[in-house]
Design a protein around this motif. Structure first.
Motif, PDB file in Angstrom:
ATOM      1  N   LEU A  34     -24.761  61.545  16.005  1.00 44.27           N
ATOM      2  CA  LEU A  34     -25.013  60.605  14.912  1.00 44.27           C
ATOM      3  C   LEU A  34     -26.140  61.069  14.017  1.00 44.27           C
ATOM      4  O   LEU A  34     -26.023  61.048  12.771  1.00 44.27           O
ATOM      5  CB  LEU A  34     -25.341  59.228  15.498  1.00 44.27           C
ATOM      6  N   SER A  35     -27.223  61.493  14.614  1.00 43.74           N
ATOM      7  CA  SER A  35     -28.352  61.971  13.803  1.00 43.74           C
ATOM      8  C   SER A  35     -27.978  63.211  13.008  1.00 43.74           C
ATOM      9  O   SER A  35     -28.382  63.383  11.859  1.00 43.74           O
ATOM     10  CB  SER A  35     -29.568  62.238  14.705  1.00 43.74           C
ATOM     11  N   SER A  36     -27.161  64.056  13.603  1.00 48.75           N
ATOM     12  CA  SER A  36     -26.707  65.268  12.890  1.00 48.75           C
ATOM     13  C   SER A  36     -25.857  64.884  11.669  1.00 48.75           C
ATOM     14  O   SER A  36     -25.988  65.461  10.586  1.00 48.75           O
ATOM     15  CB  SER A  36     -25.905  66.163  13.832  1.00 48.75           C
ATOM     16  N   ALA A  37     -24.985  63.888  11.877  1.00 50.88           N
ATOM     17  CA  ALA A  37     -24.121  63.449  10.774  1.00 50.88           C
ATOM     18  C   ALA A  37     -24.943  62.829   9.638  1.00 50.88           C
ATOM     19  O   ALA A  37     -24.703  63.085   8.453  1.00 50.88           O
ATOM     20  CB  ALA A  37     -23.096  62.442  11.281  1.00 50.88           C
ATOM     21  N   ILE A  38     -25.935  61.986  10.024  1.00 41.85           N
ATOM     22  CA  ILE A  38     -26.786  61.360   9.004  1.00 41.85           C
ATOM     23  C   ILE A  38     -27.543  62.397   8.200  1.00 41.85           C
ATOM     24  O   ILE A  38     -27.577  62.376   6.962  1.00 41.85           O
ATOM     25  CB  ILE A  38     -27.755  60.355   9.654  1.00 41.85           C
ATOM     26  N   GLY A  40     -26.726  65.457   7.849  1.00 40.35           N
ATOM     27  CA  GLY A  40     -25.759  66.262   7.081  1.00 40.35           C
ATOM     28  C   GLY A  40     -25.368  65.581   5.778  1.00 40.35           C
ATOM     29  O   GLY A  40     -25.320  66.194   4.717  1.00 40.35           O
ATOM     30  N   ILE A  41     -25.064  64.250   5.873  1.00 36.43           N
ATOM     31  CA  ILE A  41     -24.696  63.492   4.667  1.00 36.43           C
ATOM     32  C   ILE A  41     -25.859  63.439   3.675  1.00 36.43           C
ATOM     33  O   ILE A  41     -25.675  63.605   2.458  1.00 36.43           O
ATOM     34  CB  ILE A  41     -24.250  62.067   5.062  1.00 36.43           C
ATOM     35  N   LEU A  42     -27.063  63.195   4.203  1.00 39.70           N
ATOM     36  CA  LEU A  42     -28.249  63.145   3.340  1.00 39.70           C
ATOM     37  C   LEU A  42     -28.467  64.477   2.640  1.00 39.70           C
ATOM     38  O   LEU A  42     -28.752  64.541   1.432  1.00 39.70           O
ATOM     39  CB  LEU A  42     -29.475  62.765   4.181  1.00 39.70           C
ATOM     40  N   GLY A  43     -28.300  65.548   3.370  1.00 38.48           N
ATOM     41  CA  GLY A  43     -28.469  66.877   2.770  1.00 38.48           C
ATOM     42  C   GLY A  43     -27.432  67.153   1.700  1.00 38.48           C
ATOM     43  O   GLY A  43     -27.728  67.710   0.643  1.00 38.48           O
TER      44      GLY A  43
END
Length: 325
Positions: A34-38, A40-43
């Motif tokens: 989940l943290s990786s996805a967040i 990733g989207i923010l980036g």
């Protein structure tokens, strides 16, 4: 490789491996994903909204769009200045030009009315700079309409000016005999003693006494509608129709210098003083008619005499003496 953790078991008096629970392990895996996805989207969002990933072509397009917007803003300012100038012209048109020619001003609602109808600017809907595109095109359309109305108005003013010029040139405005040629202003307009019957009767014009052959001048532009001796008592007579309701008569002429149907200008020699018809001596009998009614010619000499000369002429004309015809 994950570190192996141990704990001390007092019952067994030994260190034993800590074995993580299966649920906790799965939770940690989920949190990591989940943290990786967040992140990733923010980036990705940051990359999309910055120039980091722009191609050279996209950078050129962005610069062109910025220039386009700047040019439209400058165009809007110029349109506002044009609107101010046009407004000043409209004010002069209504308050000066139309007032001078006694013509009704163009109503403000007619000058400023919108274009109405269907949405003329729907082609810009959804575009990045929709608002500035619609505003600019609307200003240009409104200005174009106002300019068209003002152009038609100025055309009307030009025609009115031409008409006014012709009108002013046509009004009888000078003496039919020059002062230096006069013996005297023999008789004025009003009731005078008849030279033959000695009875007072209405004298419809002014009598200018001068030598036979003295030039007689047209007092305004017009067309000669009579040059004959067929009107009883007037002798050789010239009538000029000046238009706008004005007509002048020049009677008892020695001879003509014009003919029926001829156009004349103010100051043209149209004939010469004589004593034909019912006349007691060489003179010019001069009449002014307006809208079919005879009027006092004294009121139509403002074109060639001074105030002092007019005052002397008025005094002579108002004496209740004997007319010459």
């Amino acid at each position: 490789m994950a570190k192996v953790k141990y704990y001390y078991d007092p019952e067994k008096l030994a260190f034993l491996k800590i074995r993580p629970k299966k649920f906790k392990y799965l939770r940690n895996v989920f949190l990591f994903i989940l943290s990786s996805a967040i992140f990733g989207i923010l980036g990705l969002f940051i990359l999309i909204n910055t120039n980091v990933l722009q191609t050279p072509k996209e950078k050129v397009q962005e610069r062109e769009i910025a220039e386009f917007k700047t040019n439209y803003l400058l165009l809007n300012k110029k349109l506002d200045l044009l609107a101010e100038v046009l407004n000043e012209i409209e004010v002069r048109d209504n308050d000066i030009y139309r007032a001078y020619f006694n013509t009704a001003p163009i109503p403000e609602e007619q000058r400023k009315s919108g274009l109405g109808g269907i949405n003329r600017y729907r082609a810009f809907a959804g575009l990045t700079n929709e608002k500035i595109l619609v505003t600019t095109n609307e200003k240009m359309d409104v200005l174009s309409k106002q300019i068209a109305i003002q152009s038609e108005s100025l055309d009307d003013i030009i025609e009115l000016a031409k008409g006014k010029e012709a009108f002013l040139a046509s009004i009888p405005a000078i003496q039919p005999v020059k002062n230096e040629d006069l013996k005297r202003m023999a008789s004025g307009y009003g009731y005078r003693s008849d030279p033959f019957t000695k009875i007072k009767k209405f004298h419809a014009g002014m009598d200018f006494s001068a030598e036979t052959g003295t030039p007689v001048y047209a007092t305004g532009d017009g067309k000669v509608i009579r040059a004959n001796n067929q009107l009883s008592g007037y002798g050789n007579l010239i009538e000029i129709d000046h238009g706008y309701g004005y007509l002048t008569r020049y009677a008892h002429l020695y001879k003509y210098n014009t003919k029926q149907g001829q156009s004349v200008k103010r100051g043209d020699i149209i004939g010469y003083i004589g004593s034909t018809g019912r006349s007691s001596g060489p003179h010019l009998h001069y009449e002014v008619h307006y809208q079919g009614n005879v009027v006092n010619p004294l009121n139509y000499y403002y074109g060639d005499i001074s105030a002092k000369e007019f005052e002397l002429l008025s005094q002579e004309a108002n004496q209740e003496n004997q007319s010459l015809d």
